[in-house]
Design an enzyme around this catalytic site. Structure first.
Site, PDB file in Angstrom:
ATOM      1  N   ASN A  13       0.839  -1.206   0.000  1.00 59.31           N
ATOM      2  CA  ASN A  13       0.000   0.000   0.000  1.00 59.31           C
ATOM      3  C   ASN A  13       0.867   1.245   0.000  1.00 59.31           C
ATOM      4  OD1 ASN A  13      -2.501  -1.361   0.405  1.00 59.31           O
ATOM      5  ND2 ASN A  13      -2.045  -1.527   2.589  1.00 59.31           N
ATOM      6  N   MET A  14       0.327   2.322  -0.557  1.00 61.03           N
ATOM      7  CA  MET A  14       0.972   3.615  -0.326  1.00 61.03           C
ATOM      8  C   MET A  14       0.338   4.187   0.950  1.00 61.03           C
ATOM      9  SD  MET A  14       3.335   5.563  -1.190  1.00 61.03           S
ATOM     10  CE  MET A  14       3.855   5.327  -2.893  1.00 61.03           C
ATOM     11  N   LYS A  42       1.310  -4.170   4.982  1.00 57.75           N
ATOM     12  CA  LYS A  42       1.969  -5.079   5.937  1.00 57.75           C
ATOM     13  C   LYS A  42       2.915  -6.065   5.251  1.00 57.75           C
ATOM     14  CE  LYS A  42       0.078  -6.072   9.863  1.00 57.75           C
ATOM     15  NZ  LYS A  42       0.589  -4.957  10.667  1.00 57.75           N
ATOM     16  N   GLY A  43       2.497  -6.580   4.077  1.00 61.29           N
ATOM     17  CA  GLY A  43       3.346  -7.537   3.375  1.00 61.29           C
ATOM     18  C   GLY A  43       4.652  -6.894   2.935  1.00 61.29           C
ATOM     19  N   GLU A 141      -3.908  -8.901   4.949  1.00 63.15           N
ATOM     20  CA  GLU A 141      -4.429  -7.806   4.127  1.00 63.15           C
ATOM     21  C   GLU A 141      -4.672  -8.237   2.680  1.00 63.15           C
ATOM     22  OE1 GLU A 141      -2.825  -3.802   6.423  1.00 63.15           O
ATOM     23  OE2 GLU A 141      -1.693  -4.515   4.703  1.00 63.15           O
ATOM     24  N   ASN A 185      -1.274  -9.624  18.130  1.00 57.55           N
ATOM     25  CA  ASN A 185      -1.249  -8.804  19.335  1.00 57.55           C
ATOM     26  C   ASN A 185      -2.504  -9.193  20.137  1.00 57.55           C
ATOM     27  OD1 ASN A 185      -3.437  -7.358  18.286  1.00 57.55           O
ATOM     28  ND2 ASN A 185      -2.173  -5.681  17.541  1.00 57.55           N
ATOM     29  N   GLY A 224       6.371  -5.933  25.519  1.00 60.77           N
ATOM     30  CA  GLY A 224       7.183  -7.019  24.964  1.00 60.77           C
ATOM     31  C   GLY A 224       6.385  -8.182  24.398  1.00 60.77           C
ATOM     32  N   ASP A 245       6.298   6.929  16.780  1.00 56.97           N
ATOM     33  CA  ASP A 245       5.238   6.412  15.906  1.00 56.97           C
ATOM     34  C   ASP A 245       5.330   4.883  15.922  1.00 56.97           C
ATOM     35  OD1 ASP A 245       3.501   5.732  13.875  1.00 56.97           O
ATOM     36  OD2 ASP A 245       4.764   6.501  12.251  1.00 56.97           O
ATOM     37  N   ALA A 248       4.124  -0.017  12.119  1.00 54.79           N
ATOM     38  CA  ALA A 248       5.105  -1.017  11.654  1.00 54.79           C
ATOM     39  C   ALA A 248       5.931  -1.656  12.760  1.00 54.79           C
ATOM     40  CB  ALA A 248       6.035  -0.458  10.586  1.00 54.79           C
ATOM     41  N   ALA A 249       5.568  -1.416  14.023  1.00 52.04           N
ATOM     42  CA  ALA A 249       6.277  -2.122  15.108  1.00 52.04           C
ATOM     43  C   ALA A 249       6.102  -3.626  14.918  1.00 52.04           C
ATOM     44  CB  ALA A 249       5.731  -1.691  16.469  1.00 52.04           C
TER      45      ALA A 249
END
Ligand code: ATP
Length: 302
Positions: A13-14, A42-43, A141, A185, A224, A245, A248-249
């Site tokens: 994605n942009m 995400k990919g 996605e 998560n 963690g 920010d 992307a973590a």
């Protein structure tokens, strides 16, 4: 693609990123602070995370015949990702509208576009390549059917399957035994099992392990990671940093963990490395723009 490659199959994605002091209320217009156009998805993020670290990585995805598509491919190539098997389709390249608040919290709306065209038959065309690779890294996605089909194909060839179930939706129960590593998560873990009336994390994790998931790495932001596998549970602390920010973590953790496995490291070493990479990422703005090289990680460690 060659033996030992990590193959990432997923979205590109942009990212259209707005920085703002606060989010507007319903019907309200506010003046934002800044705007950036940053390659994401995400990919693609996870593929680039592996590539920038120096891992051998290929990406399969779909983008449009448009400028965003060109820019995304060029960003991946520059980061050392093989994009020979990306499909260009008659649909706009996917975008993500992202707002980032002062404290680093983000809100994201994805418009899938070309990503929604990545089909099982496209994946079948690449079967020969899929059977050669070391591990396949997937997110959610792209269409669910394609994800399930890819996992089944990879499992058939005993390729390690790593799934980051984001954004989460329910998966068929019988697919879980074909997943070696699941990286949710806490919110995603709940969504995967939303119809099962399991209230605690432990109950949710036990259900997935009963269905046959190899190992669950539960990512908990600044708290963690917890590793769960049958009969074993381990906690790994996050590295303390000032978050700018958190976009992307999770992606950088997934990519870095896959990179660690590719290096032949233990799970423990790959997880600790993933925590370091992800901590570095949250100190910077953006998705792909914040991903570190192996030299950045080495410097950060000292
Ligand atoms: P995203 O969807 O934003 O990519 P996620 O929700 O999938 O992220 P998180 O659990 O937020 O994933 O973060 C993944 C990993 O990143 C954490 O397990 C941790 O190692 C690291 N991390 C995230 N936030 C922080 C933070 N504030 N400080 C240090 N490390 C962090």
């Amino acid at each position: 693609m060659s033996n030992g490659d990590i193959l990432v199959i997923g979205s590109m994605n942009m990212d259209l990123v707005v920085q703002t002091g606060r989010y507007p209320d319903k019907g309200e217009t506010i003046i934002g602070k800044d705007f950036d156009q940053i390659p994401g998805g995400k990919g693609a993020n996870q593929a680039l995370a592996v590539g920038k670290l120096g891992g051998s990585v290929s990406f399969i995805g779909a983008c449009g015949n448009d400028n965003f598509g060109d820019e995304l491919l060029s960003s991946l190539k520059t980061g050392g990702v093989n994009v020979d098997n990306v499909f260009r389709v008659e649909e706009n390249t996917g975008i993500a509208a992202i707002t980032v608040e002062e404290d680093g919290d983000n809100r994201i709306i994805v418009v899938s576009g070309a990503n929604s065209k990545l089909s099982s038959s496209m994946i079948d065309k690449l079967e020969d390549e899929i059977k050669e690779v070391e591990a396949i890294l997937l997110q959610m996605e792209i269409p669910l059917k394609t994800i399930v089909h890819t996992i089944e194909l990879a499992h058939q060839y005993q390729t390690t399957v790593i799934l980051d179930p984001a954004p989460a939706q329910e998966l068929p129960e019988d697919i879980y035994e074909q997943i070696d590593y699941l990286l949710p998560n806490e919110g995603e873990l709940e969504l995967l099992l939303q119809d099962y009336n399991l209230t605690t994390t432990q109950e949710q994790v036990d259900q997935l392990l009963d269905w046959g998931v190899g190992t669950i790495l539960l990512t908990r932001g600044k708290n963690g990671i917890i590793l769960y596998t049958k009969g074993r549970q381990e906690h790994y602390k996050a590295i303390e940093v000032e978050a700018v920010d958190t976009t992307a973590a999770g992606d950088s953790f997934a990519g870095a963990f896959a990179y660690g496995l590719q290096q032949g490291w233990s799970e423990e070493k790959a997880i600790k490395f993933g925590n370091q990479v992800a901590a570095l990422v949250v100190t910077k703005l953006g998705a792909q723009s914040s991903l570190p090289t192996i030299e950045d990680v080495e410097e950060f460690k000292q």
